[in-house]
Every structure is written in C-alpha cells, then in structure tokens.
Design a protein around this motif. Structure first.
Motif, PDB file in Angstrom:
ATOM      1  N   GLY A 199       6.569  -2.072  22.841  1.00  0.00           N
ATOM      2  CA  GLY A 199       5.594  -3.061  23.263  1.00  0.00           C
ATOM      3  C   GLY A 199       4.297  -3.031  22.500  1.00  0.00           C
ATOM      4  N   GLY A 200       4.220  -2.278  21.417  1.00  0.00           N
ATOM      5  CA  GLY A 200       2.984  -2.181  20.643  1.00  0.00           C
ATOM      6  C   GLY A 200       2.995  -3.033  19.389  1.00  0.00           C
ATOM      7  N   ARG A 201       1.930  -2.935  18.621  1.00  0.00           N
ATOM      8  CA  ARG A 201       1.794  -3.706  17.390  1.00  0.00           C
ATOM      9  C   ARG A 201       2.107  -2.867  16.149  1.00  0.00           C
ATOM     10  N   ASN A 202       2.128  -1.557  16.300  1.00  0.00           N
ATOM     11  CA  ASN A 202       2.451  -0.644  15.198  1.00  0.00           C
ATOM     12  C   ASN A 202       1.520  -0.879  13.997  1.00  0.00           C
ATOM     13  N   ASN A 203       0.251  -1.097  14.280  1.00  0.00           N
ATOM     14  CA  ASN A 203      -0.737  -1.368  13.233  1.00  0.00           C
ATOM     15  C   ASN A 203      -1.878  -0.355  13.376  1.00  0.00           C
ATOM     16  N   TYR A 204      -1.622   0.860  12.932  1.00  0.00           N
ATOM     17  CA  TYR A 204      -2.580   1.946  13.082  1.00  0.00           C
ATOM     18  C   TYR A 204      -3.229   2.253  11.728  1.00  0.00           C
ATOM     19  N   TRP A 205      -4.202   3.156  11.749  1.00  0.00           N
ATOM     20  CA  TRP A 205      -4.863   3.587  10.510  1.00  0.00           C
ATOM     21  C   TRP A 205      -3.925   4.496   9.738  1.00  0.00           C
ATOM     22  N   ARG A 206      -3.644   4.119   8.514  1.00  0.00           N
ATOM     23  CA  ARG A 206      -2.728   4.888   7.665  1.00  0.00           C
ATOM     24  C   ARG A 206      -3.499   5.575   6.551  1.00  0.00           C
ATOM     25  N   ARG A 207      -3.038   6.753   6.205  1.00  0.00           N
ATOM     26  CA  ARG A 207      -3.732   7.549   5.182  1.00  0.00           C
ATOM     27  C   ARG A 207      -3.364   7.060   3.793  1.00  0.00           C
ATOM     28  N   LEU A 208      -4.369   6.989   2.934  1.00  0.00           N
ATOM     29  CA  LEU A 208      -4.171   6.595   1.545  1.00  0.00           C
ATOM     30  C   LEU A 208      -4.073   7.862   0.696  1.00  0.00           C
ATOM     31  N   SER A 209      -2.899   8.117   0.159  1.00  0.00           N
ATOM     32  CA  SER A 209      -2.674   9.323  -0.626  1.00  0.00           C
ATOM     33  C   SER A 209      -2.998   9.069  -2.095  1.00  0.00           C
ATOM     34  N   LEU A 210      -2.977  10.135  -2.871  1.00  0.00           N
ATOM     35  CA  LEU A 210      -3.290  10.033  -4.293  1.00  0.00           C
ATOM     36  C   LEU A 210      -2.217   9.268  -5.055  1.00  0.00           C
ATOM     37  N   GLU A 211      -0.984   9.272  -4.541  1.00  0.00           N
ATOM     38  CA  GLU A 211       0.109   8.562  -5.207  1.00  0.00           C
ATOM     39  C   GLU A 211      -0.027   7.050  -5.080  1.00  0.00           C
ATOM     40  N   ASN A 212      -0.790   6.576  -4.088  1.00  0.00           N
ATOM     41  CA  ASN A 212      -0.944   5.133  -3.870  1.00  0.00           C
ATOM     42  C   ASN A 212      -2.050   4.519  -4.707  1.00  0.00           C
ATOM     43  N   ILE A 213      -2.765   5.310  -5.500  1.00  0.00           N
ATOM     44  CA  ILE A 213      -3.861   4.803  -6.330  1.00  0.00           C
ATOM     45  C   ILE A 213      -3.398   4.764  -7.780  1.00  0.00           C
ATOM     46  N   PRO A 214      -3.608   3.654  -8.484  1.00  0.00           N
ATOM     47  CA  PRO A 214      -3.203   3.596  -9.898  1.00  0.00           C
ATOM     48  C   PRO A 214      -3.938   4.626 -10.744  1.00  0.00           C
ATOM     49  N   ARG A 215      -3.220   5.272 -11.638  1.00  0.00           N
ATOM     50  CA  ARG A 215      -3.811   6.323 -12.463  1.00  0.00           C
ATOM     51  C   ARG A 215      -4.716   5.768 -13.545  1.00  0.00           C
ATOM     52  N   THR A 216      -4.609   4.487 -13.840  1.00  0.00           N
ATOM     53  CA  THR A 216      -5.439   3.899 -14.881  1.00  0.00           C
ATOM     54  C   THR A 216      -6.867   3.640 -14.415  1.00  0.00           C
ATOM     55  N   MET A 217      -7.168   3.838 -13.140  1.00  0.00           N
ATOM     56  CA  MET A 217      -8.502   3.610 -12.600  1.00  0.00           C
ATOM     57  C   MET A 217      -9.234   4.945 -12.409  1.00  0.00           C
ATOM     58  N   ILE A 218     -10.561   4.895 -12.428  1.00  0.00           N
ATOM     59  CA  ILE A 218     -11.368   6.092 -12.179  1.00  0.00           C
ATOM     60  C   ILE A 218     -11.299   6.484 -10.705  1.00  0.00           C
ATOM     61  N   MET A 219     -10.862   5.551  -9.845  1.00  0.00           N
ATOM     62  CA  MET A 219     -10.666   5.890  -8.437  1.00  0.00           C
ATOM     63  C   MET A 219      -9.706   7.060  -8.289  1.00  0.00           C
ATOM     64  N   TYR A 220      -8.676   7.090  -9.108  1.00  0.00           N
ATOM     65  CA  TYR A 220      -7.707   8.196  -9.076  1.00  0.00           C
ATOM     66  C   TYR A 220      -8.388   9.516  -9.431  1.00  0.00           C
ATOM     67  N   ASP A 221      -9.259   9.496 -10.446  1.00  0.00           N
ATOM     68  CA  ASP A 221      -9.957  10.713 -10.863  1.00  0.00           C
ATOM     69  C   ASP A 221     -10.922  11.201  -9.778  1.00  0.00           C
ATOM     70  N   ILE A 222     -11.551  10.246  -9.059  1.00  0.00           N
ATOM     71  CA  ILE A 222     -12.500  10.628  -8.010  1.00  0.00           C
ATOM     72  C   ILE A 222     -11.774  11.291  -6.846  1.00  0.00           C
ATOM     73  N   VAL A 223     -10.671  10.692  -6.396  1.00  0.00           N
ATOM     74  CA  VAL A 223      -9.924  11.274  -5.278  1.00  0.00           C
ATOM     75  C   VAL A 223      -9.309  12.612  -5.688  1.00  0.00           C
ATOM     76  N   ASP A 224      -8.852  12.705  -6.915  1.00  0.00           N
ATOM     77  CA  ASP A 224      -8.304  13.982  -7.405  1.00  0.00           C
ATOM     78  C   ASP A 224      -9.388  15.050  -7.475  1.00  0.00           C
ATOM     79  N   TYR A 225     -10.593  14.671  -7.876  1.00  0.00           N
ATOM     80  CA  TYR A 225     -11.712  15.624  -7.926  1.00  0.00           C
ATOM     81  C   TYR A 225     -12.113  16.081  -6.529  1.00  0.00           C
TER      82      TYR A 225
END
Length: 334
Positions: A199-225
C-alpha cells in the motif's frame, strides 16, 4: 650576654630547626622537577589544538566541495546521474509532461555525509490518488474473499501478518490511526518507504554511490576524495577556485560548470599503437645518454667497422688465388 647570638642568619630559617630547613629546601626544589612535566603537558595540549584546527579546516573544505557537488547534480547533470542509477526513471524525468523533480540531500550519522536523492512529482495543487488493495478492500467486502482466492492462503496470511507487524511497531499505519499532524507526517513517510504491494509508494531517499557518478566529471573526484581522502591531480588544479566564496552569481555558475563539466581526452595526445615499418626506421632514439656512454658507443662502432674491413681484405686475396688456379686448369701451358 653576647648580642651575636641574637643576630639573624639569612641562610637559616626562623624556627632554627634543621628538619624544617630540609623541608624548606625540598619545597624549593620541587617546582624545578615539575617544570619538564608541565612543558610536556603544554606541548601535548598545543599539538591537540593544532590537530583539531587542521581537522576542522579539512572538514569545512570537504563540506564545501560536497555542497557544490549537490548543487551541480541537482541543477546541471540530473539526467546523466539518474541514467546510471535507473534508465527508466531517467526517461520519466526527461519527459516534460510528467513534471518530475529530483532532489539531492545529505544523510548519515558520521562525517563525511553521503548523498541521497529522491524523485518528486509536481501535482500543481491537484494531488494524485494512490490506489492500493489494502485501502480499497475492506474485511467486510466481498472483494477480500476474491483476493484470498487469487493470492492463495500463504501469501494472504503473510500480507496480514506484515500489516500487523507494522502496526505493532509504528502504531500509525492507516488513515484511521491519524489524529495529529505528527501522526500524518509519520504516516506519509511510511507510505514513501513501504513497497506498493503493502500500500505504499516505494519512493524513499536512495543513496548515491560512487559508481553512479560519471568518471569524466570532477564530481567523481570530489566524492572519491571525501570517501578515501586521496585527492586527484584534476581536483588539485581546480581546488583553489572551487573553495573561493562566490561574490557574484557568475562565479557561482562558473564553479558549478567546472564541477559538472564532462572532460574527454584529446585525440592529439593519443598515439597509435602500431606503426608502419618505414616510420619505425625513421624514428630516432630520443633517450638521454651520458658522454661516457656516447664515447663507448662510438668506439664500438669504429671497432666493428675496422673488423669488417679487415675481414673483407682477407677474403679478397683468397678469392684471387682460387681464380688463378682454376684458370690454369682450364688453359694448361704446353
């Protein structure tokens, strides 16, 4: 009476007792022994203060970089990130008729925090009705009997036990249990967490892992750091500019653009793996050699050429002698 006995000796205490004099000397010597201990304590305290200051500076720096990452993910590259997490949900976000919005937030009990995301659907004040068998099929209706026959005995009992377990745990699992505003918020968050089968919506907060970020962006380097503590060369080059406090909106946009920019390797720097045979002959050795090594190579070349020359001079007269013998046999003298 001699008055010399009444004179005061500056080295002797007033009491005249020797034991008290020894005690007085001991009292004077005690602070001298505690001075090194105090110095060690002050050094340890100062080291701890410096260490705490450095850790707080590093944490502020990481938090500022992660905040830039969240803003860039929410306003610039939402589709690129969601495409790696769930391609089907990325299509919904790309569809303008769905009017979906993805929010990124921080979560976690320890530092550094991890990034979570959630997809929201704008209702524009109309609202959406979620249909579920748990709310529509009441125990007194005939539909519950048909559901029992279709689901089977084991699955139906499992669903009833799960609902009872949630009620005993949270006490607010149905619209009937809502009395206050706090109960309504708890019931709404429960609908986001439980699946649609319950009976729920199954729309909860999901964790964003390092594998979900493109490696070509500096965002990947920031999360890895933030996770490993190792800073890449690409992030080190842009660190000074990213940590600046944006005085204008243009600087803020430039920072977000740097964090979310997709950088591809230049084709000019890529060299072909295989080369033709002629090009390999034309390529010269560019390695560094010392003067002694160059002189040694020149001597070896000269010795090799001299050896070939002497070998050729030795073989030529032998061939001439053999030729004369053969000619004498062909043309004998009478």
């Amino acid at each position: 009476m001699n008055d010399s006995s009444k004179t005061k000796d500056p080295g002797v205490p007033k009491s005249g007792n020797r034991r008290s004099g020894k005690g007085h000397k001991a009292r004077l010597e005690a602070p001298a022994k505690t001075k090194p201990i105090r110095r060690r304590v002050t050094r340890d305290c100062s080291a701890q203060i410096i260490q705490r200051a450095w850790f707080s500076h590093a944490h502020k720096m990481i938090f500022q970089l992660l905040k830039l990452t969240i803003c860039a993910a929410e306003f610039c590259v939402t589709y690129d990130i969601l495409k790696k997490v769930s391609p089907l949900e990325a299509k919904l976000v790309k569809d303008p008729s769905m009017k979906c919005k993805v929010r990124f937030r921080f979560s976690g009990e320890t530092f550094p925090p991890f990034i979570v995301f959630k997809i929201f659907l704008h209702t524009e004040g109309h609202g959406y009705k979620y249909f579920s068998g748990r709310n529509l099929l009441k125990p007194s209706s005939e539909g519950i009997v048909d559901a029992y026959k279709m689901m089977g005995k084991n699955k139906f009992y499992h669903q009833v036990l799960e609902d009872e377990h949630l009620f005993q745990k949270l006490k607010v699992t149905d619209e009937i249990d809502v009395v206050t505003m706090q109960d309504y918020m708890q019931y709404s968050s429960l609908l986001d967490e439980i699946p649609a089968s319950s009976g729920g919506r199954n729309n909860y907060w999901r964790r964003l892992s390092l594998e979900n970020i493109p490696r070509t962006m500096i965002m990947y380097d920031i999360v890895d750091y933030a996770e490993s503590g190792v800073m890449s060369n690409r992030l080190r080059k842009e660190m000074k500019y990213l940590l600046q406090k944006p005085k204008t909106e243009e600087i803020r946009r430039q920072q977000l653009r740097i964090v979310s920019e997709i950088r591809r390797p230049s084709f000019s720097s890529i060299q072909p793996i295989c080369r033709s045979y002629q090009k390999q002959d034309q390529v010269k050795h560019l390695g560094r050699r010392s003067k002694q090594a160059q002189m040694k190579v020149e001597k070896m070349k000269k010795a090799y050429l001299a050896k070939e020359k002497t070998a050729s001079e030795v073989t030529e007269p032998k061939m001439d002698k053999a030729g004369t013998k053969d000619s004498s046999l062909l043309h004998p003298s009478f």
